[in-house]
Design a protein around this motif. Structure first.
Motif, PDB file in Angstrom:
ATOM      1  N   ASN A  85     -39.280 -25.334 -54.668  1.00  0.00           N
ATOM      2  CA  ASN A  85     -38.615 -26.607 -54.974  1.00  0.00           C
ATOM      3  C   ASN A  85     -39.251 -27.289 -56.188  1.00  0.00           C
ATOM      4  N   ILE A  86     -40.594 -27.249 -56.255  1.00  0.00           N
ATOM      5  CA  ILE A  86     -41.305 -27.908 -57.360  1.00  0.00           C
ATOM      6  C   ILE A  86     -40.974 -27.242 -58.693  1.00  0.00           C
ATOM      7  N   TYR A  87     -41.120 -25.897 -58.744  1.00  0.00           N
ATOM      8  CA  TYR A  87     -40.976 -25.195 -60.026  1.00  0.00           C
ATOM      9  C   TYR A  87     -39.528 -25.074 -60.472  1.00  0.00           C
ATOM     10  N   SER A  88     -38.576 -25.003 -59.528  1.00  0.00           N
ATOM     11  CA  SER A  88     -37.157 -24.832 -59.918  1.00  0.00           C
ATOM     12  C   SER A  88     -36.577 -26.090 -60.537  1.00  0.00           C
ATOM     13  N   GLU A  89     -37.232 -27.233 -60.347  1.00  0.00           N
ATOM     14  CA  GLU A  89     -36.749 -28.474 -60.934  1.00  0.00           C
ATOM     15  C   GLU A  89     -37.146 -28.609 -62.403  1.00  0.00           C
ATOM     16  N   ILE A  90     -38.059 -27.762 -62.853  1.00  0.00           N
ATOM     17  CA  ILE A  90     -38.538 -27.820 -64.243  1.00  0.00           C
ATOM     18  C   ILE A  90     -37.865 -26.691 -65.016  1.00  0.00           C
ATOM     19  N   PRO A  91     -37.089 -26.995 -66.059  1.00  0.00           N
ATOM     20  CA  PRO A  91     -36.348 -25.947 -66.784  1.00  0.00           C
ATOM     21  C   PRO A  91     -37.219 -24.789 -67.249  1.00  0.00           C
ATOM     22  N   GLU A  92     -38.450 -25.087 -67.674  1.00  0.00           N
ATOM     23  CA  GLU A  92     -39.308 -24.039 -68.212  1.00  0.00           C
ATOM     24  C   GLU A  92     -39.851 -23.121 -67.118  1.00  0.00           C
ATOM     25  N   SER A  93     -39.803 -23.554 -65.845  1.00  0.00           N
ATOM     26  CA  SER A  93     -40.415 -22.741 -64.779  1.00  0.00           C
ATOM     27  C   SER A  93     -39.419 -22.358 -63.689  1.00  0.00           C
ATOM     28  N   ILE A  94     -38.114 -22.327 -64.040  1.00  0.00           N
ATOM     29  CA  ILE A  94     -37.083 -21.978 -63.042  1.00  0.00           C
ATOM     30  C   ILE A  94     -37.331 -20.591 -62.463  1.00  0.00           C
ATOM     31  N   ASP A  95     -37.649 -19.621 -63.339  1.00  0.00           N
ATOM     32  CA  ASP A  95     -37.869 -18.246 -62.853  1.00  0.00           C
ATOM     33  C   ASP A  95     -39.027 -18.180 -61.863  1.00  0.00           C
ATOM     34  N   LYS A  96     -40.060 -18.977 -62.118  1.00  0.00           N
ATOM     35  CA  LYS A  96     -41.202 -18.999 -61.197  1.00  0.00           C
ATOM     36  C   LYS A  96     -40.796 -19.582 -59.848  1.00  0.00           C
ATOM     37  N   GLY A  97     -39.942 -20.653 -59.892  1.00  0.00           N
ATOM     38  CA  GLY A  97     -39.466 -21.237 -58.646  1.00  0.00           C
ATOM     39  C   GLY A  97     -38.638 -20.240 -57.852  1.00  0.00           C
ATOM     40  N   ASP A  99     -38.864 -17.054 -57.999  1.00  0.00           N
ATOM     41  CA  ASP A  99     -39.786 -16.024 -57.502  1.00  0.00           C
ATOM     42  C   ASP A  99     -40.423 -16.449 -56.177  1.00  0.00           C
ATOM     43  N   TYR A 100     -40.819 -17.741 -56.068  1.00  0.00           N
ATOM     44  CA  TYR A 100     -41.366 -18.235 -54.795  1.00  0.00           C
ATOM     45  C   TYR A 100     -40.315 -18.169 -53.683  1.00  0.00           C
ATOM     46  N   TYR A 101     -39.068 -18.574 -54.016  1.00  0.00           N
ATOM     47  CA  TYR A 101     -38.003 -18.493 -53.001  1.00  0.00           C
ATOM     48  C   TYR A 101     -37.842 -17.053 -52.503  1.00  0.00           C
ATOM     49  N   ASN A 102     -37.840 -16.099 -53.422  1.00  0.00           N
ATOM     50  CA  ASN A 102     -37.654 -14.694 -53.048  1.00  0.00           C
ATOM     51  C   ASN A 102     -38.807 -14.181 -52.187  1.00  0.00           C
ATOM     52  N   LYS A 103     -40.011 -14.689 -52.438  1.00  0.00           N
ATOM     53  CA  LYS A 103     -41.139 -14.306 -51.581  1.00  0.00           C
ATOM     54  C   LYS A 103     -40.900 -14.771 -50.148  1.00  0.00           C
ATOM     55  N   GLY A 104     -40.378 -16.000 -50.014  1.00  0.00           N
ATOM     56  CA  GLY A 104     -40.073 -16.492 -48.669  1.00  0.00           C
ATOM     57  C   GLY A 104     -38.998 -15.660 -47.994  1.00  0.00           C
ATOM     58  N   ILE A 105     -37.958 -15.269 -48.756  1.00  0.00           N
ATOM     59  CA  ILE A 105     -36.880 -14.439 -48.194  1.00  0.00           C
ATOM     60  C   ILE A 105     -37.413 -13.076 -47.770  1.00  0.00           C
ATOM     61  N   ALA A 106     -38.247 -12.466 -48.620  1.00  0.00           N
ATOM     62  CA  ALA A 106     -38.793 -11.153 -48.310  1.00  0.00           C
ATOM     63  C   ALA A 106     -39.634 -11.199 -47.033  1.00  0.00           C
ATOM     64  N   LEU A 107     -40.394 -12.265 -46.871  1.00  0.00           N
ATOM     65  CA  LEU A 107     -41.229 -12.404 -45.674  1.00  0.00           C
ATOM     66  C   LEU A 107     -40.354 -12.588 -44.430  1.00  0.00           C
ATOM     67  N   THR A 127     -29.944 -23.632 -57.461  1.00  0.00           N
ATOM     68  CA  THR A 127     -30.613 -23.630 -58.772  1.00  0.00           C
ATOM     69  C   THR A 127     -29.742 -22.957 -59.832  1.00  0.00           C
ATOM     70  N   TYR A 128     -29.213 -21.775 -59.478  1.00  0.00           N
ATOM     71  CA  TYR A 128     -28.333 -21.072 -60.435  1.00  0.00           C
ATOM     72  C   TYR A 128     -27.097 -21.914 -60.760  1.00  0.00           C
ATOM     73  N   MET A 129     -26.522 -22.556 -59.732  1.00  0.00           N
ATOM     74  CA  MET A 129     -25.300 -23.328 -59.939  1.00  0.00           C
ATOM     75  C   MET A 129     -25.562 -24.530 -60.849  1.00  0.00           C
ATOM     76  N   ASP A 130     -26.702 -25.203 -60.633  1.00  0.00           N
ATOM     77  CA  ASP A 130     -27.038 -26.351 -61.483  1.00  0.00           C
ATOM     78  C   ASP A 130     -27.253 -25.937 -62.943  1.00  0.00           C
ATOM     79  N   ASN A 131     -27.523 -24.657 -63.159  1.00  0.00           N
ATOM     80  CA  ASN A 131     -27.718 -24.154 -64.524  1.00  0.00           C
ATOM     81  C   ASN A 131     -26.488 -23.406 -65.033  1.00  0.00           C
ATOM     82  N   GLY A 132     -25.346 -23.606 -64.349  1.00  0.00           N
ATOM     83  CA  GLY A 132     -24.076 -23.053 -64.822  1.00  0.00           C
ATOM     84  C   GLY A 132     -23.879 -21.575 -64.536  1.00  0.00           C
TER      85      GLY A 132
END
Length: 709
Positions: A85-97, A99-107, A127-132
């Motif tokens: 949630n923290i990283y996906s709100e920052i345009p420069e760190s969306i991919d990192k955010g 990545d954290y979500y995917n770690k939670g899904i994988a677990l 996140t993807y939708m907010d970025n078009g």
């Protein structure tokens, strides 16, 4: 933990931080990594609410470290989601955010806990939708919705389940709005709004109404967009008030928290640096000044937000006025269009009555046998023109939602035979064969809208006839359900023509869409099948198409009718008896059009009826008073005294005589007026001659017929 959560909900952030630090100290003393991790996550929540994302990220990271130490998968998944949630709100760190979500899904997949995968998947989609990136977003939000549907029994709190459904429905609505699939988008938006309103979820319902209004405006439904925008404004005001309160509390909490942190730091330093107490006091003054400046900044910010809100409300009011103006103009144009079609219908049908009637009479004249082909072509052209007018009017009515089903008693066998007879000329022209298969178990009389059913079958048979040459058309009516009160009948129109390509099966049900037709003498308007589809919707039925290119086509549907048990099949009347009976019957024909007078009189004379003609309503009243007539055929639209007024006057001194309305106006537009005026039945011009005779016979008393008929 509950105490910390309660403090956060009450915006008592100072207390929440104090209790979180106390919990961290106690948990560390007890070497309980689980509660250390949870306490750091709570601190992250507090700082996130205080818009201090740096401290929030720091505490969430500590929470993740301790979650790893205690090997708790649930804590790990929550920590991954918080950092996402923290990283996906920052345009420069969306991919990192992400990545954290995917770690939670994988677990979650690793421990086979699909419930825990719902939120991070939905967050990725959001996140993807907010970025078009709508197409990248859809698999995530769709998978989240499917997972909720399959695991909703695991939720102990209905509010939590409704919140998740509401948010996911809103995201689906945004996706289908982007795809311009407005009906599907409307379904998801309305369900999102309903769930959010039921649980008083103010922010989600405001978001849903905003996106819904945007979709409706994009669709062009300005009236609904206006109402949705009003709802958005209402809920957004509530969000604004709640946010304003939160900001005030945050400003106060920041002031107090700075003091709390200062006191905490002083307490820790006091053990080692007693001599620095004076310096720390100065720091307190600086902190208070900075906090005051921060409070002033927040107040200025709130003032600006409120001013911007007022500007937005003003713009919204301007937009709403534009929507209303556009709506009023659209309604005015729709009314003008309806009036235009109604007028054109009457003006064209009136001369067509003369053309079709005279042509039908000339076709029966043996002396004109050598012109029979030309006369058939003339009648076909007139019938085609009439069908074209009816199709355009029917489509206009359905677009205006003016079509409503009637419930009258009718005989299905007669209706099907009448339809087949009306295509006799086209059948001969295309050298086709028509076969009718009627289930003997179908009741003789049914109750329903025979006119709309006839329109459906006429369009389907006409379509089959148009595309088939030297072939066979089969009309099937079969009873598939019957409980003594209702009968469900399956209808099928099959031809062995060229068939319909797979790529065209959806297109043919759109207005003005046509397939290539080798029969250039009959191209059509492209309205037949769209009319069929809309009419069957009124019957709560759907049209089904089975076809392969080169192997013909089969159109089928089912309709449930009420059985008319009050009527029984009457024995056929012998033709010679009917003709001798007609010669004793007198009919008054009232029509201001001379050609129509001639046509109606000659049609009746064919069956040896005695006719008297009146050119206006006033003469009709006078003749009805001074003469005996067995039946009156009354034109509705006449100058001076109309047919409706004349019927009312006749009913004052003669309540028994059948008065049949002759009109070129659409039946639905005038039916109530006709029946209220005392008329017995309606015949729409131009009419089928055989149906015309049937209506006449129906309303003439048969008591004088001999018993052997």
């Amino acid at each position: 933990m509950e105490r910390i959560e309660a403090s956060i909900k009450e915006y008592n952030y100072e207390k929440a931080i104090e209790d979180s630090h106390s919990l961290i100290s106690l948990a560390k003393d007890a070497d309980d990594q689980y509660f250390v991790s949870r306490a750091y996550n709570k601190l992250g929540h507090v700082y996130l609410n205080l818009d201090d994302s740096a401290r929030a990220r720091k505490n969430y990271t500590l929470g993740l470290e301790y979650a790893r130490k205690c090997n708790n998968d649930t804590l790990l998944m929550h920590s991954y989601n918080y950092l996402g949630n923290i990283y996906s709100e920052i345009p420069e760190s969306i991919d990192k955010g992400i990545d954290y979500y995917n770690k939670g899904i994988a677990l979650a997949e690793k421990i086979n806990d699909p419930v825990e995968s719902i939120v991070p998947r939905a967050n990725i989609g959001w996140t993807y939708m907010d970025n078009g990136q709508f197409e990248k977003a859809y698999p995530y939000i769709n998978e989240s919705l499917n997972t909720i549907d399959s695991t909703k029994d695991y939720y102990t709190k209905k509010e939590r389940l409704d919140y998740l459904y509401s948010q996911l429905y809103m995201l689906h609505g945004r996706y289908y709005s982007h795809k311009k699939e407005y009906d599907t988008a409307t379904y998801f938006f309305e369900n999102s709004i309903r769930l959010a309103e039921e649980d008083s979820l103010i922010l989600p319902v405001a978001e849903a109404y905003y996106e819904y209004a945007e979709m409706l405006e994009q669709k062009g439904d300005f009236e609904k967009a206006y109402r949705a925008q009003e709802k958005y404004t209402e809920y957004n005001s509530m969000v604004f008030e709640s946010e304003k309160l939160r900001q005030m509390e945050i400003a106060n909490a920041r002031f107090n928290l700075n003091g709390y942190r200062r006191n905490l730091e002083l307490a820790e330093k006091e053990k080692e640096y007693q001599e620095e107490i004076i310096n720390k006091s100065k720091e307190k003054v600086v902190v208070m000044i900075l906090s005051t400046l921060g409070l002033i900044f927040i107040l200025v910010f709130l003032y600006k937000v409120n001013r911007d809100r007022q500007n937005l409300i003003g713009k919204l009011k301007d937009k709403n006025r534009q929507y209303k103006k556009a709506k009023d103009e659209a309604e005015r144009l729709s009314l003008l269009k309806t009036r235009f079609f109604s007028t054109v219908s009457h003006e064209i049908r009136t001369p067509l009555y003369g053309v079709i009637g005279l042509t039908s009479l000339l076709l029966e004249d043996e002396s004109l046998k050598k012109h029979k082909g030309d006369l058939r072509s003339l009648k076909f052209s007139a019938d085609y023109l009439l069908a074209l007018i009816n199709d355009v009017l029917q489509m206009n009515k359905m677009e205006s939602n003016e079509v409503k089903l009637e419930n009258v008693s009718f005989k299905l066998k007669d209706l099907l035979n009448s339809i087949v007879n009306s295509f006799e000329f086209t059948r001969l022209q295309n050298k086709n064969e028509i076969q009718i298969e009627i289930d003997e178990n179908i009741p003789a009389f049914l109750i329903g809208d025979s006119v709309r059913l006839s329109q459906v079958l006429m369009n389907l048979v006409g379509n089959a006839m148009k595309f088939t040459e030297r072939g066979k058309i089969c009309i099937v009516a079969r009873q598939i359900e019957c409980d003594g009160e209702y009968s469900k009948i399956y209808f099928e129109v099959e031809d062995n023509g060229p068939g319909i390509p797979e790529s065209k099966k959806k297109v043919i049900f759109e207005e003005f869409s046509q397939l290539d037709n080798s029969n250039y003498s009959y191209q059509g308007t492209g309205l037949g099948l769209p009319i069929v589809k809309r009419l069957l919707r009124l019957f709560d039925s759907k049209i089904r198409l089975d076809s392969k290119e080169g192997e013909g086509a089969t159109f089928s549907f089912s309709i449930k009718f009420k059985i008319d048990n009050s009527k029984k099949e009457l024995p056929q009347i012998k033709e010679d008896v009917v003709e001798s009976f007609n010669s004793t019957r007198t009919i008054l024909v009232v029509d201001d059009n001379r050609i129509n007078q001639v046509v109606t009189k000659r049609v009746l004379s064919k069956k040896d009826f005695q006719c008297t003609v009146a050119g206006d309503g006033e003469k009709a009243i006078e003749l009805a008073k001074t003469n005996h007539f067995d039946l009156i055929l009354m034109d509705v639209n006449m100058p001076g005294i109309s047919g409706l007024e004349a019927s009312r006057e006749i009913r004052k001194f003669n309540k028994e005589i059948p008065i049949l309305a002759l009109t070129a106006v659409e039946v639905e537009e005038i039916r109530e007026e006709i029946l209220t005026a005392g008329m017995s039945d309606i015949i729409v011009k131009p009419y089928d001659v055989q149906q015309f005779y049937q209506v006449i016979y129906k309303h003439l008393s048969l008591k004088r017929l001999p018993e052997n008929v």
